[in-house]
Design an enzyme around this catalytic site. Structure first.
Site, PDB file in Angstrom:
ATOM      1  N   ASP A 201       8.473  19.996  -5.654  1.00 56.03           N
ATOM      2  CA  ASP A 201       7.741  19.168  -6.639  1.00 56.03           C
ATOM      3  C   ASP A 201       8.016  17.592  -6.153  1.00 56.03           C
ATOM      4  OD1 ASP A 201       5.569  18.881  -8.566  1.00 56.03           O
ATOM      5  OD2 ASP A 201       6.931  18.754 -10.102  1.00 56.03           O
ATOM      6  N   ASN A 206       9.361  12.141  -9.510  1.00 53.43           N
ATOM      7  CA  ASN A 206      10.619  12.860  -9.225  1.00 53.43           C
ATOM      8  C   ASN A 206      11.650  12.333  -8.331  1.00 53.43           C
ATOM      9  OD1 ASN A 206      10.220  14.820 -11.322  1.00 53.43           O
ATOM     10  ND2 ASN A 206       8.992  16.264  -9.599  1.00 53.43           N
ATOM     11  N   ASP A 217      15.009  16.815 -10.533  1.00 48.69           N
ATOM     12  CA  ASP A 217      14.126  17.954 -11.473  1.00 48.69           C
ATOM     13  C   ASP A 217      13.874  19.033  -9.999  1.00 48.69           C
ATOM     14  OD1 ASP A 217      12.648  19.619 -12.743  1.00 48.69           O
ATOM     15  OD2 ASP A 217      10.912  18.162 -13.091  1.00 48.69           O
TER      16      ASP A 217
END
EC number: 2.7.11.1
Length: 328
Positions: A201, A206, A217
């Site tokens: 992701d 992030n 994360d």
């Protein structure tokens, strides 16, 4: 208990404080909630004025083995000098349990927001992604999934079929657009790519910036093609995206080889993310945090826009993929 219906209503502040206290951490500040809908994440300061983040995992989203693989990957990355936020071990354990909740404690890593339009920062991110994937290639996740059509398209399509959130008068058109998008992705999807462990992701939200990138994360870490960790960093028109991608790849290849054929997966992956994200919202609708923060999901205007978005993305998939300059 299934994670669709779970609401975190029993995760009270006292429960969190007790969980930390049992690990020898005395909270000397309040618990500041951070922006996370899948899990519950809080920042705090202990008696020694050290700053930490505690993450309570949504039950049954990931198994203990899957979470431990995420932790192992993060710790391997730190060992290989890749800047990621890795969990703290207590008596050799990074995955902790309190009253049925799995949780982990991380050092709080501050920093500015990564500037996706800053070429110098993009180059640094590309370099560290090359190093991250160098580590990711050493082994695969055994318990965590591999990116594929079933999880990202087929299962969401089944959910849409039975969904009551979609206005009845718009459902047929929405399902038709979904089917056309799935067909377009399927026609352009490849499964002959090299699989490695990914952040999963890797978007600008992030990545923090502190004299260099800090990746946070890894909750969506999984196996898949390298391009999955690159494409979400691109923004702007095609010319801008081409320049950004060339910058990333040039820096990336200082540490890892990149298969430019994977560029053809960018638009299929974008489509898969669109469908998967919508299904994610719908699966969690029983959690009060979701209707509160995404109230537009019940409006007809949203479903009209979503249908149009799916139709447009299906058209994009018929166009040639992003082309790099001939030197690549």
């Amino acid at each position: 208990m299934n994670n669709s219906a779970f609401t975190f209503q029993t995760l009270h502040p006292d429960t969190i404080m007790d969980a930390l206290f049992k690990q020898g951490i005395r909270v000397d500040s309040g618990l500041t909630p951070l922006n996370s809908y899948e899990n519950r994440v809080y920042q705090f300061q202990d008696e020694e004025r050290r700053r930490f983040v505690v993450k309570f995992y949504r039950p049954e989203r990931w198994t203990a083995d899957q979470i431990l693989e995420e932790h192992q990957f993060a710790l391997q990355l730190v060992n290989d000098e890749v800047p990621v936020a890795a969990p703290v071990a207590f008596n050799g354990q990074t995955l902790l349990n309190h009253q049925g909740f799995y949780f982990a404690v991380f050092p709080s890593v501050g920093g500015r927001q990564f500037e996706a339009d800053n070429i110098d920062q993009m180059e640094a991110v590309g370099r560290y992604l090359g190093r991250m994937h160098q580590t990711g290639r050493k082994q695969l996740f055994i318990h965590r999934p591999t990116i594929g059509l079933n999880e990202y398209l087929i299962e969401p399509r089944k959910l849409f079929e039975d969904a009551t959130l979609i206005p009845s008068g718009l459902k047929a058109a929405f399902l038709k657009a979904t089917d056309e998008l799935i067909a377009a992705v399927t026609a352009h999807w490849r499964e002959d790519f090299t699989v490695l462990r990914l952040h999963g992701d890797c978007h600008a939200g992030n990545i923090l910036w502190r004299d260099g990138p800090m990746f946070v994360d890894l909750d969506d870490a999984r196996n898949g093609p390298a391009i999955q960790d690159l494409w979400m960093l691109l923004n702007g028109d095609k010319a801008q995206q081409r320049m950004q991608l060339e910058t990333i790849i040039e820096a990336y290849e200082e540490f890892s080889e990149f298969d430019t054929a994977e560029i053809g997966l960018i638009e299929p992956l974008r489509a898969m993310r669109l469908v998967y994200y919508l299904a994610w919202l719908m699966r969690h609708w029983a959690d009060p945090a979701f209707p509160k923060n995404f109230p537009w999901l019940t409006g007809e205007d949203y479903w009209l826009r979503q249908t149009a978005t799916f139709i447009e993305q299906a058209k994009v998939l018929q166009e040639p993929p992003l082309q790099l300059t001939p030197m690549y």
